[in-house]
Design a protein around this motif. Structure first.
Motif, PDB file in Angstrom:
ATOM      1  N   LEU A 281      46.967 -15.453 -22.582  1.00  0.00           N
ATOM      2  CA  LEU A 281      45.549 -15.494 -22.237  1.00  0.00           C
ATOM      3  C   LEU A 281      45.247 -16.888 -21.696  1.00  0.00           C
ATOM      4  CD1 LEU A 281      44.321 -13.893 -25.583  1.00  0.00           C
ATOM      5  CD2 LEU A 281      44.700 -12.677 -23.418  1.00  0.00           C
ATOM      6  N   THR A 282      44.276 -17.010 -20.787  1.00  0.00           N
ATOM      7  CA  THR A 282      44.044 -18.277 -20.091  1.00  0.00           C
ATOM      8  C   THR A 282      42.577 -18.676 -20.119  1.00  0.00           C
ATOM      9  OG1 THR A 282      45.905 -17.854 -18.599  1.00  0.00           O
ATOM     10  CG2 THR A 282      44.290 -19.477 -17.886  1.00  0.00           C
ATOM     11  N   ILE A 283      42.350 -19.984 -20.363  1.00  0.00           N
ATOM     12  CA  ILE A 283      41.018 -20.583 -20.261  1.00  0.00           C
ATOM     13  C   ILE A 283      41.110 -21.731 -19.275  1.00  0.00           C
ATOM     14  CG2 ILE A 283      39.191 -21.824 -21.484  1.00  0.00           C
ATOM     15  CD1 ILE A 283      40.002 -20.374 -24.020  1.00  0.00           C
ATOM     16  N   VAL A 284      40.269 -21.736 -18.247  1.00  0.00           N
ATOM     17  CA  VAL A 284      40.268 -22.766 -17.224  1.00  0.00           C
ATOM     18  C   VAL A 284      39.290 -23.869 -17.619  1.00  0.00           C
ATOM     19  CG1 VAL A 284      39.819 -23.283 -14.796  1.00  0.00           C
ATOM     20  CG2 VAL A 284      40.886 -21.108 -15.440  1.00  0.00           C
ATOM     21  N   THR A 285      39.755 -25.156 -17.562  1.00  0.00           N
ATOM     22  CA  THR A 285      38.862 -26.273 -17.858  1.00  0.00           C
ATOM     23  C   THR A 285      38.418 -26.930 -16.554  1.00  0.00           C
ATOM     24  OG1 THR A 285      40.636 -27.919 -18.032  1.00  0.00           O
ATOM     25  CG2 THR A 285      40.077 -26.677 -20.028  1.00  0.00           C
ATOM     26  N   GLY A 286      37.307 -27.664 -16.630  1.00  0.00           N
ATOM     27  CA  GLY A 286      36.735 -28.297 -15.445  1.00  0.00           C
ATOM     28  C   GLY A 286      37.114 -29.762 -15.337  1.00  0.00           C
ATOM     29  N   ASP A 287      37.413 -30.205 -14.116  1.00  0.00           N
ATOM     30  CA  ASP A 287      37.687 -31.622 -13.847  1.00  0.00           C
ATOM     31  C   ASP A 287      36.399 -32.213 -13.300  1.00  0.00           C
ATOM     32  OD1 ASP A 287      38.724 -34.071 -13.310  1.00  0.00           O
ATOM     33  OD2 ASP A 287      40.379 -33.366 -12.063  1.00  0.00           O
ATOM     34  N   ASP A 288      35.618 -32.897 -14.160  1.00  0.00           N
ATOM     35  CA  ASP A 288      34.224 -33.186 -13.836  1.00  0.00           C
ATOM     36  C   ASP A 288      33.969 -34.553 -13.207  1.00  0.00           C
ATOM     37  OD1 ASP A 288      34.633 -34.830 -16.013  1.00  0.00           O
ATOM     38  OD2 ASP A 288      33.441 -33.614 -17.399  1.00  0.00           O
ATOM     39  N   GLY A 289      34.930 -35.459 -13.243  1.00  0.00           N
ATOM     40  CA  GLY A 289      34.710 -36.790 -12.666  1.00  0.00           C
ATOM     41  C   GLY A 289      33.879 -37.707 -13.524  1.00  0.00           C
ATOM     42  N   ASP A 290      33.483 -37.281 -14.723  1.00  0.00           N
ATOM     43  CA  ASP A 290      32.662 -38.106 -15.619  1.00  0.00           C
ATOM     44  C   ASP A 290      33.551 -38.869 -16.593  1.00  0.00           C
ATOM     45  OD1 ASP A 290      30.335 -37.126 -14.484  1.00  0.00           O
ATOM     46  OD2 ASP A 290      30.212 -35.453 -15.895  1.00  0.00           O
ATOM     47  N   ILE A 291      33.269 -40.157 -16.761  1.00  0.00           N
ATOM     48  CA  ILE A 291      33.965 -40.935 -17.782  1.00  0.00           C
ATOM     49  C   ILE A 291      33.347 -40.608 -19.129  1.00  0.00           C
ATOM     50  CG2 ILE A 291      34.486 -43.249 -18.623  1.00  0.00           C
ATOM     51  CD1 ILE A 291      34.463 -44.208 -15.752  1.00  0.00           C
ATOM     52  N   GLU A 292      34.137 -40.089 -20.031  1.00  0.00           N
ATOM     53  CA  GLU A 292      33.619 -39.589 -21.307  1.00  0.00           C
ATOM     54  C   GLU A 292      34.734 -39.617 -22.341  1.00  0.00           C
ATOM     55  OE1 GLU A 292      32.459 -35.619 -20.277  1.00  0.00           O
ATOM     56  OE2 GLU A 292      34.376 -35.197 -19.332  1.00  0.00           O
ATOM     57  N   GLN A 293      34.358 -39.428 -23.566  1.00  0.00           N
ATOM     58  CA  GLN A 293      35.354 -39.325 -24.613  1.00  0.00           C
ATOM     59  C   GLN A 293      36.018 -37.952 -24.552  1.00  0.00           C
ATOM     60  OE1 GLN A 293      34.429 -40.631 -28.501  1.00  0.00           O
ATOM     61  NE2 GLN A 293      33.161 -42.345 -27.843  1.00  0.00           N
ATOM     62  N   ASN A 294      37.189 -37.854 -25.179  1.00  0.00           N
ATOM     63  CA  ASN A 294      37.830 -36.554 -25.265  1.00  0.00           C
ATOM     64  C   ASN A 294      36.900 -35.581 -25.982  1.00  0.00           C
ATOM     65  OD1 ASN A 294      40.031 -37.741 -24.059  1.00  0.00           O
ATOM     66  ND2 ASN A 294      41.156 -38.019 -25.979  1.00  0.00           N
ATOM     67  N   GLU A 295      36.951 -34.335 -25.549  1.00  0.00           N
ATOM     68  CA  GLU A 295      36.050 -33.326 -26.103  1.00  0.00           C
ATOM     69  C   GLU A 295      36.860 -32.144 -26.618  1.00  0.00           C
ATOM     70  OE1 GLU A 295      32.200 -33.778 -23.232  1.00  0.00           O
ATOM     71  OE2 GLU A 295      34.037 -33.060 -22.296  1.00  0.00           O
ATOM     72  N   SER A 296      36.193 -31.266 -27.347  1.00  0.00           N
ATOM     73  CA  SER A 296      36.923 -30.152 -27.941  1.00  0.00           C
ATOM     74  C   SER A 296      36.115 -28.869 -27.891  1.00  0.00           C
ATOM     75  CB  SER A 296      37.271 -30.473 -29.400  1.00  0.00           C
ATOM     76  OG  SER A 296      36.095 -30.485 -30.196  1.00  0.00           O
ATOM     77  N   PHE A 297      36.864 -27.783 -27.961  1.00  0.00           N
ATOM     78  CA  PHE A 297      36.250 -26.488 -28.208  1.00  0.00           C
ATOM     79  C   PHE A 297      37.124 -25.744 -29.212  1.00  0.00           C
ATOM     80  CE2 PHE A 297      39.095 -25.739 -24.614  1.00  0.00           C
ATOM     81  CZ  PHE A 297      39.722 -24.539 -24.922  1.00  0.00           C
ATOM     82  N   SER A 298      36.588 -24.690 -29.771  1.00  0.00           N
ATOM     83  CA  SER A 298      37.334 -23.892 -30.741  1.00  0.00           C
ATOM     84  C   SER A 298      37.435 -22.459 -30.261  1.00  0.00           C
ATOM     85  CB  SER A 298      36.662 -23.918 -32.116  1.00  0.00           C
ATOM     86  OG  SER A 298      36.659 -25.217 -32.650  1.00  0.00           O
ATOM     87  N   LEU A 299      38.496 -21.809 -30.681  1.00  0.00           N
ATOM     88  CA  LEU A 299      38.654 -20.380 -30.468  1.00  0.00           C
ATOM     89  C   LEU A 299      38.601 -19.698 -31.824  1.00  0.00           C
ATOM     90  CD1 LEU A 299      41.576 -20.391 -27.867  1.00  0.00           C
ATOM     91  CD2 LEU A 299      39.169 -19.897 -27.427  1.00  0.00           C
ATOM     92  N   ASN A 300      37.635 -18.797 -31.985  1.00  0.00           N
ATOM     93  CA  ASN A 300      37.492 -18.060 -33.234  1.00  0.00           C
ATOM     94  C   ASN A 300      37.955 -16.628 -33.009  1.00  0.00           C
ATOM     95  OD1 ASN A 300      36.408 -20.322 -34.397  1.00  0.00           O
ATOM     96  ND2 ASN A 300      34.287 -19.695 -34.104  1.00  0.00           N
TER      97      ASN A 300
END
Length: 639
Positions: free
Chosen positions: A92-111
């Motif tokens: 299964l695949t989830i596509v992430t976005g390359d946003d160009g914003d300087i930011e801290q690492n972020e997270s999401f969860s799969l339930n």
């Protein structure tokens, strides 16, 4: 504005238990084996069973944003099926976005929730981290090298984080005390591709037949294109000479009778030819019936510095005291032949023996003046009654001017094998140029059913008259900086070093912005990024005797202004002393702002699926501490 998230490592307590291999337990797994990815990449995963099911298992999977939003990845919601007799849904695949914003690492969860089918567990969560690739990375080299002449290795450059575009780097070597006759020059151009964080550059040193001091050169990485926080890093290399005839040292440790006594032989430096060593055991308080006295011969190959000898000891069935024999090494290839050490045999018959044991285990301890010796008072086996011991230091060629005299009465309680605290005897640094000195730590057993009534531990003090530079580990807080004296812990002629009496030279990575003034004060700038830096080395030489020099290394660690600790409380629900249902583990977190600026909007980035309550903290002023906001209660699994 993105939140500032504090990463806390959480210590989790899990009870031991065996897993039923036939149980149908479902779980989520990453196709790459990693639960993090660089933004713009796709996260590929699957739902799986540890063992096949006779019926289909239907699972609902939905993503949860955590710190992310819809711009960071494509929300995922799907119902998937693991067919009967199979172990996986497929990828299964989830596509992430390359946003160009300087930011801290972020997270999401799969339930994931099982809606149909028989499984031992019904719900699973998986935490996924999206790594930002827009902040300009900092160049780091965390290692330095020490190579025997004629060998090669690789110089390593690391980026603090991946970046969204290529970074071009030139790599060039430069002489130090080593010249081009000592190594092959390095002059290369490299590209660190977007998303990668490391570079390895090979180099080679040159063998010669000249006895000489160890020599140094540097390899410098310089950024020629690409956006980085700093534009260079220096990798220091030390070439170890293998043409100087080495000296030999021996060390031996306690062994129980019936087991092998091991003698460790170490050369002071590698040599360009094999070195043959013959070791001969001979009787001391231990007779030849207690060990095998046959001479042994070993060869240390060219370029190596170590070998060991094993000497059989005899399990004789005789109740006797601790005994020693000597082992003498001779070799035509060393500068200090012959060399002798003592080997100690611990009796295992009848009553236990009382011993004094320095932490390194070597009964002829050699301590540099200004240092100290840690000693353990112990028995070879515990007994059912207390053991009372009077311990005193007895002068030899060393007197009370050389060490702190020690007198104490210690009691080893019934059933214990050693005294609960160590004995520490400091050595005094003096201004005298002198040879080796010695004293004895004497133990007199006044009560207790042990075999011996006394024990002596000889201690040797090594003179520290010449200049002595000691290693420096410097700590600095990010955005604050720090200034320390490198010479504060260095000595000359037994006194704290006076900068006017020496010449200071440094071999540091200048790209970091760290400076050292003429008086040896090192300044870490407030702008230096968090991380661990092997800065390089410095040398101090006595002005009145320029050949009297000492070199040491300096390491710098820049730490977060946010300090964090936690306490753990375990509540045994039924008081049975075992992990069981109803027991509670509670975590209380303490956060402190060690910086000079307020830290705002503080929350916990939770890498584990446990319930952390509280937060965020709106603000912590410099020096402020919070120990009540974040709490966690969790329940261990029953055995």
């Amino acid at each position: 504005m993105k939140k500032n998230y504090l990463k806390l490592l959480l210590l989790l307590l899990f009870a031991l238990g065996s897993r039923n291999a036939s149980a149908q337990i479902f779980y989520l797994s990453s196709a790459s084996g990693s639960y993090s990815l660089i933004e713009g990449d796709s996260y590929v995963f699957s739902a799986n069973l540890y063992s096949v099911s006779a019926t289909p298992v239907v699972i609902d999977i939905v993503s949860v944003y955590n710190e992310t939003n819809s711009a960071d990845f494509a929300p995922f919601a799907a119902t998937v099926t693991i067919p009967a007799g199979q172990l996986s849904t497929g990828l299964l695949t989830i596509v992430t976005g390359d946003d160009g914003d300087i930011e801290q690492n972020e997270s999401f969860s799969l339930n994931a929730t099982v809606t149909s089918g028989s499984t031992q567990n019904n719900e699973v969560s998986q935490y996924v981290t999206i790594i930002d690739n827009d902040a300009p990375p900092t160049l780091h080299q965390y290692l330095s090298a020490n190579l025997i002449e004629g060998t090669g290795s690789s110089a390593y450059l690391n980026l603090s984080n991946p970046f969204h575009s290529d970074i071009a780097v030139t790599v060039n070597s430069a002489d130090g005390t080593a010249t081009l006759a000592d190594y092959t020059p390095v002059n290369w151009n490299y590209i660190i591709p977007a998303g990668q964080t490391s570079l390895a550059v090979p180099y080679m040193t040159t063998i010669d037949n000249t006895p000489e001091s160890d020599e140094t050169f540097t390899i410098t990485f310089t950024v020629t294109s690409g956006n980085t926080a700093n534009n260079s890093a220096v990798y220091p290399v030390t070439i170890i000479d293998d043409d100087t005839v080495p000296s030999l040292s021996l060390a031996s440790y306690q062994t129980t009778e019936g087991y092998d006594a091991t003698v460790y032989a170490n050369l002071s430096n590698p040599f360009n030819s094999p070195i043959t060593i013959t070791l001969t055991p001979s009787a001391g308080t231990a007779g030849t019936g207690d060990f095998t006295a046959t001479p042994q011969t070993k060869v240390i190959p060219a370029g190596q510095t170590y070998t060991s000898f094993s000497i059989d000891t005899t399990d004789d069935g005789i109740d006797e005291p601790v005994e020693q024999f000597t082992a003498t090494a001779v070799s035509a290839g060393i500068s200090n032949s012959p060399v002798t050490t003592n080997c100690t045999i611990i009796d295992n018959d009848g009553l236990p023996d009382f011993v004094l044991d320095a932490y390194s285990g070597n009964k002829q301890e050699m301590i540099i003046e200004g240092g100290g010796i840690h000693i353990m008072a112990a028995m070879t086996a515990p007994i059912a009654t207390p053991v009372v011991v009077n311990i005193t230091t007895v002068p030899g060629t060393a007197t009370a001017a050389d060490y702190a005299p020690y007198t104490a009465t210690l009691t080893i309680p019934p059933g214990q094998q050693s005294f609960s605290e160590d004995i520490y005897i400091p050595m005094f640094l003096d201004t005298l140029e002198e040879g080796l000195e010695n004293f004895t730590v004497h133990a007199e057993i006044t009560s207790g059913n042990v075999y011996n009534t006394s024990f002596d531990l000889p201690v040797t003090i090594i003179d520290d008259y010449n200049v002595n530079a000691h290693n420096d580990d410097v700590y600095s807080i990010a955005n604050v900086g720090n200034t320390v004296s490198l010479l504060a812990n260095d000595t000359l002629h037994g006194l704290p070093l006076n900068v006017a009496d020496v010449t200071l030279t440094t071999s540091f990575d200048s790209s970091l912005g760290i400076t050292v003034d003429a008086n040896g004060f090192l300044t870490v700038p407030s702008t230096l990024a968090m991380g661990y830096y092997q800065l390089g080395s410095y040398t101090v030489c006595e002005n009145a005797n320029p050949a009297n020099c000492s070199t040491t290394s300096v390491n710098v660690q820049v730490i977060s202004p946010m300090g964090s600790t936690y306490t753990v409380t375990y509540s045994d629900y039924n008081g049975d002393g075992f992990t069981s249902v109803g027991d509670l583990i509670s975590y209380a977190f303490t956060l402190t702002n060690n910086g000079n600026l307020p830290i705002t909007n503080i929350d916990i980035q939770n890498s584990f699926q446990i319930n952390i309550e509280g937060g965020p903290i709106a603000s912590l002023a410099p020096g402020e501490t919070d120990s009540t906001t974040f709490l966690c209660n969790t329940y261990p699994h029953a055995r």
